[in-house]
Design an enzyme around this catalytic site. Sequence first.
Site, mmCIF file in Angstrom:
data_model
loop_
_atom_site.group_PDB
_atom_site.id
_atom_site.type_symbol
_atom_site.label_atom_id
_atom_site.label_comp_id
_atom_site.label_asym_id
_atom_site.label_seq_id
_atom_site.Cartn_x
_atom_site.Cartn_y
_atom_site.Cartn_z
ATOM 1 C CB ILE A 10 -0.920 -0.092 1.330
ATOM 2 C CG1 ILE A 10 -2.125 1.077 1.011
ATOM 3 C CG2 ILE A 10 -0.258 0.255 2.491
ATOM 4 C CD1 ILE A 10 -3.199 0.779 1.758
ATOM 5 C CB THR A 11 4.104 2.250 1.556
ATOM 6 O OG1 THR A 11 4.926 1.021 1.223
ATOM 7 C CG2 THR A 11 3.699 2.076 2.658
ATOM 8 C CB ALA A 80 3.886 -6.706 -1.529
ATOM 9 C CD GLN A 82 13.597 -5.143 -6.418
ATOM 10 O OE1 GLN A 82 13.463 -4.048 -6.648
ATOM 11 N NE2 GLN A 82 14.161 -5.869 -7.539
ATOM 12 C CB SER A 124 5.261 -7.201 -14.622
ATOM 13 O OG SER A 124 6.016 -6.577 -15.461
ATOM 14 C CD GLU A 126 10.303 -5.611 -17.960
ATOM 15 O OE1 GLU A 126 11.592 -5.850 -17.795
ATOM 16 O OE2 GLU A 126 10.159 -4.719 -18.876
ATOM 17 C CE1 TYR A 148 9.312 -6.680 -10.691
ATOM 18 C CE2 TYR A 148 9.082 -6.706 -12.978
ATOM 19 C CZ TYR A 148 8.667 -6.314 -11.882
ATOM 20 O OH TYR A 148 7.199 -6.037 -11.806
HETATM 21 P P1 NAP Z 1 6.553 0.163 -5.777
HETATM 22 O O1 NAP Z 1 6.023 1.445 -5.920
HETATM 23 O O2 NAP Z 1 7.593 -0.219 -6.084
HETATM 24 O O3 NAP Z 1 5.642 -0.322 -4.505
HETATM 25 C C1 NAP Z 1 6.131 -1.813 -3.973
HETATM 26 C C2 NAP Z 1 5.355 -2.089 -2.560
HETATM 27 O O4 NAP Z 1 5.964 -3.332 -2.336
HETATM 28 C C3 NAP Z 1 5.802 -1.010 -1.773
HETATM 29 O O5 NAP Z 1 4.706 -0.732 -0.941
HETATM 30 C C4 NAP Z 1 6.776 -1.648 -0.823
HETATM 31 O O6 NAP Z 1 7.015 -1.555 0.562
HETATM 32 C C5 NAP Z 1 6.065 -3.182 -0.815
HETATM 33 N N1 NAP Z 1 7.079 -4.402 -0.331
HETATM 34 C C6 NAP Z 1 8.267 -4.572 -1.008
HETATM 35 N N2 NAP Z 1 8.785 -5.553 -0.350
HETATM 36 C C7 NAP Z 1 7.849 -6.119 0.618
HETATM 37 C C8 NAP Z 1 7.866 -7.311 1.551
HETATM 38 N N3 NAP Z 1 8.872 -8.025 1.646
HETATM 39 N N4 NAP Z 1 6.527 -7.246 2.350
HETATM 40 C C9 NAP Z 1 5.824 -6.487 2.096
HETATM 41 N N5 NAP Z 1 5.571 -5.370 1.264
HETATM 42 C C10 NAP Z 1 6.836 -5.127 0.527
HETATM 43 O O7 NAP Z 1 5.744 -0.679 -7.103
HETATM 44 P P2 NAP Z 1 4.363 -0.093 -7.888
HETATM 45 O O8 NAP Z 1 4.832 0.610 -9.237
HETATM 46 O O9 NAP Z 1 3.400 0.483 -6.936
HETATM 47 O O10 NAP Z 1 3.714 -1.588 -8.431
HETATM 48 C C11 NAP Z 1 3.126 -2.621 -7.694
HETATM 49 C C12 NAP Z 1 3.244 -3.850 -8.152
HETATM 50 O O11 NAP Z 1 2.861 -3.616 -9.510
HETATM 51 C C13 NAP Z 1 4.391 -4.381 -7.974
HETATM 52 O O12 NAP Z 1 4.223 -5.738 -7.636
HETATM 53 C C14 NAP Z 1 5.012 -4.368 -9.157
HETATM 54 O O13 NAP Z 1 6.082 -5.208 -9.406
HETATM 55 C C15 NAP Z 1 3.768 -4.554 -10.171
HETATM 56 N N6 NAP Z 1 3.727 -3.795 -11.639
HETATM 57 C C16 NAP Z 1 4.123 -2.522 -11.623
HETATM 58 C C17 NAP Z 1 4.153 -1.928 -12.600
HETATM 59 C C18 NAP Z 1 4.384 -0.287 -13.093
HETATM 60 O O14 NAP Z 1 4.627 -0.055 -14.214
HETATM 61 N N7 NAP Z 1 4.190 0.624 -11.781
HETATM 62 C C19 NAP Z 1 3.792 -2.650 -13.938
HETATM 63 C C20 NAP Z 1 3.374 -4.035 -13.847
HETATM 64 C C21 NAP Z 1 3.496 -4.584 -12.501
HETATM 65 P P3 NAP Z 1 7.787 -0.348 1.199
HETATM 66 O O15 NAP Z 1 7.236 0.854 0.790
HETATM 67 O O16 NAP Z 1 8.106 -0.648 2.440
HETATM 68 O O17 NAP Z 1 9.287 -0.579 0.227
HETATM 69 O O1 F7E Z 2 12.724 1.479 -17.394
HETATM 70 C C1 F7E Z 2 15.421 2.638 -19.885
HETATM 71 C C2 F7E Z 2 15.539 1.204 -19.001
HETATM 72 O O2 F7E Z 2 13.144 1.467 -14.831
HETATM 73 C C3 F7E Z 2 12.252 1.538 -18.563
HETATM 74 C C4 F7E Z 2 8.625 -1.410 -13.415
HETATM 75 O O3 F7E Z 2 7.371 -0.818 -12.835
HETATM 76 O O4 F7E Z 2 7.747 -1.484 -15.608
HETATM 77 C C5 F7E Z 2 8.681 -0.993 -14.815
HETATM 78 O O5 F7E Z 2 9.808 -1.505 -15.355
HETATM 79 C C6 F7E Z 2 13.020 1.601 -19.506
HETATM 80 C C7 F7E Z 2 14.191 0.504 -19.565
HETATM 81 O O6 F7E Z 2 10.882 0.632 -15.906
HETATM 82 C C8 F7E Z 2 17.232 4.904 -17.817
HETATM 83 O O7 F7E Z 2 16.499 0.557 -19.861
HETATM 84 C C9 F7E Z 2 16.999 4.380 -19.722
HETATM 85 O O8 F7E Z 2 14.199 -0.032 -20.816
HETATM 86 O O9 F7E Z 2 11.403 2.944 -15.676
HETATM 87 P P1 F7E Z 2 11.834 1.747 -15.917
HETATM 88 P P2 F7E Z 2 10.861 -1.026 -16.642
HETATM 89 O O10 F7E Z 2 12.277 -1.347 -16.234
HETATM 90 O O11 F7E Z 2 10.197 -0.741 -17.703
HETATM 91 C C10 F7E Z 2 7.479 -2.846 -15.469
HETATM 92 C C11 F7E Z 2 6.275 -3.220 -16.304
HETATM 93 C C12 F7E Z 2 7.472 -3.340 -14.148
HETATM 94 O O12 F7E Z 2 6.759 -4.594 -13.846
HETATM 95 C C13 F7E Z 2 8.377 -2.990 -13.132
HETATM 96 O O13 F7E Z 2 7.940 -3.252 -11.869
HETATM 97 O O14 F7E Z 2 14.148 2.821 -19.607
HETATM 98 N N1 F7E Z 2 16.263 3.513 -19.044
HETATM 99 N N2 F7E Z 2 17.706 4.933 -18.881
HETATM 100 C C14 F7E Z 2 16.202 3.642 -18.050
HETATM 101 N N3 F7E Z 2 15.474 3.164 -16.837
HETATM 102 C C15 F7E Z 2 16.049 3.625 -15.615
HETATM 103 N N4 F7E Z 2 15.450 3.304 -14.440
HETATM 104 N N5 F7E Z 2 17.059 4.671 -15.381
HETATM 105 C C16 F7E Z 2 17.686 4.916 -16.285
HETATM 106 O O15 F7E Z 2 18.491 5.858 -16.155
#
Ligand code: NAP
Ligand code: F7E
Length: 323
Positions: A10-11, A80, A82, A124, A126, A148
């Site tokens: 939730i955070t 939740a 990483q 995801s 990914e 991941y």
């Molecule tokens: P985020 O901002 O990194 O949030 C991750 C959350 O997981 C935080 O609240 C974190 O708590 C918690 N967490 C990490 N380790 C934990 C543990 N051991 N036990 C309990 N809680 C834990 O990620 P988000 O962008 O909101 O994404 C939410 C979910 O969607 C994730 O599963 C991510 O992989 C997935 N996802 C994200 C995207 C995207 O583009 N954002 C796309 C596809 C899937 P702390 O605050 O304590 O660190």
């Molecule tokens: O990278 C390129 C990098 O870290 C996007 C997570 O929410 O979405 C996220 O994963 C692209 C990549 O997101 C930098 O190489 C270039 O190609 O913002 P990102 P991600 O890796 O796509 C998916 C759907 C999830 O599920 C994940 O949890 O941007 N890039 N230069 C960079 N990326 C970062 N972070 N930093 C750079 O300096």
Amino acid sequence: MQKRALITGITGQDGSYLADWLLSEGYEVVGMVRRSSTLNFERIAHIQDRLTLVSADVLDEVSIVEVLREHRPDEVYNLAAQSFVQTSWGQPVLTGEVTALGVTRVLDAIRLTNPEIRFYQASSSEMFGKVREVPQTEHTPFYPRSPYGVAKVYGHWITVNYRESYGLHASSGILFNHESPRRGLEFVTRKVTNGVARIKLGLDREIRLGNLEAKRDWGFAGDYVQAMWAMLQQDEPDDYVVATGETHSVRELCEVAFARAGLNYEDHIQIDQRFKRPAEVDFLVGNAAKVREKLGWRTHVDFVGLIEMMVDADLDVMRRQVS
Ligand code: NAP
Ligand code: F7E
């Protein structure tokens, strides 16, 4: 009767938007937070008095069982993780424990305490990694490119498996990248929009980035959490791709973000090998036909609108900090 939802994560970015949405739908919201030496409740500070926060960790199954026994949710949203791809190479085992096995712990806790609970897994794009098909659908084979991505493939299939083995109402949302002003600073969109605000206000001169040619299907987190909720309102659990259907490069992201502040990205971007990945996901674009047709899901913010919203928000925050 008022419904109760438990959100793990939730955070985080999505946890906070999902909590906003569920509260607006009349839910009682319980948020799982893990123990840390300092509180990190910035994203939920505006609703903290309306939430029940409970301490547990997806690394510890007993702690999840206790939360489910005590709070008896109707729905569990497992967000939740990483979630930072780059970190998953440095901490592959931790990423597997949290992002992969953490899903099994939550599912097992549901199976043991109340198998009627409806479950959402945050899968995801990914998982598609080195894409086998364009655009990617629910049927596109997975080819993850990072620890991941591999962990998320496990989380996805264990969700499907618990649905098929135990009849759980368990759904998996295969969400493409979604962003917002609440996005973590390490992700590329926020790194750029925060950097643009700092450069505009004279606090910095450049942003160091890795691969500018990577392409992503970027949407707004506020839209995406509505799809999570809609999945759990269906009679049958299922898997859904959630995406905009448009793809843009990191370079285009920079162009739009700098232009919003009246700057030229070419004057301020430095390529730094440290931000390049051992194996890159070069190109993602999703086909969201199923979630649109079956759940009536819609986006309300387009790519340019999203990036401009993030630049504006970062400029606002930064101006308040320096004044
Ligand atoms: P985020 O901002 O990194 O949030 C991750 C959350 O997981 C935080 O609240 C974190 O708590 C918690 N967490 C990490 N380790 C934990 C543990 N051991 N036990 C309990 N809680 C834990 O990620 P988000 O962008 O909101 O994404 C939410 C979910 O969607 C994730 O599963 C991510 O992989 C997935 N996802 C994200 C995207 C995207 O583009 N954002 C796309 C596809 C899937 P702390 O605050 O304590 O660190
Ligand atoms: O990278 C390129 C990098 O870290 C996007 C997570 O929410 O979405 C996220 O994963 C692209 C990549 O997101 C930098 O190489 C270039 O190609 O913002 P990102 P991600 O890796 O796509 C998916 C759907 C999830 O599920 C994940 O949890 O941007 N890039 N230069 C960079 N990326 C970062 N972070 N930093 C750079 O300096």
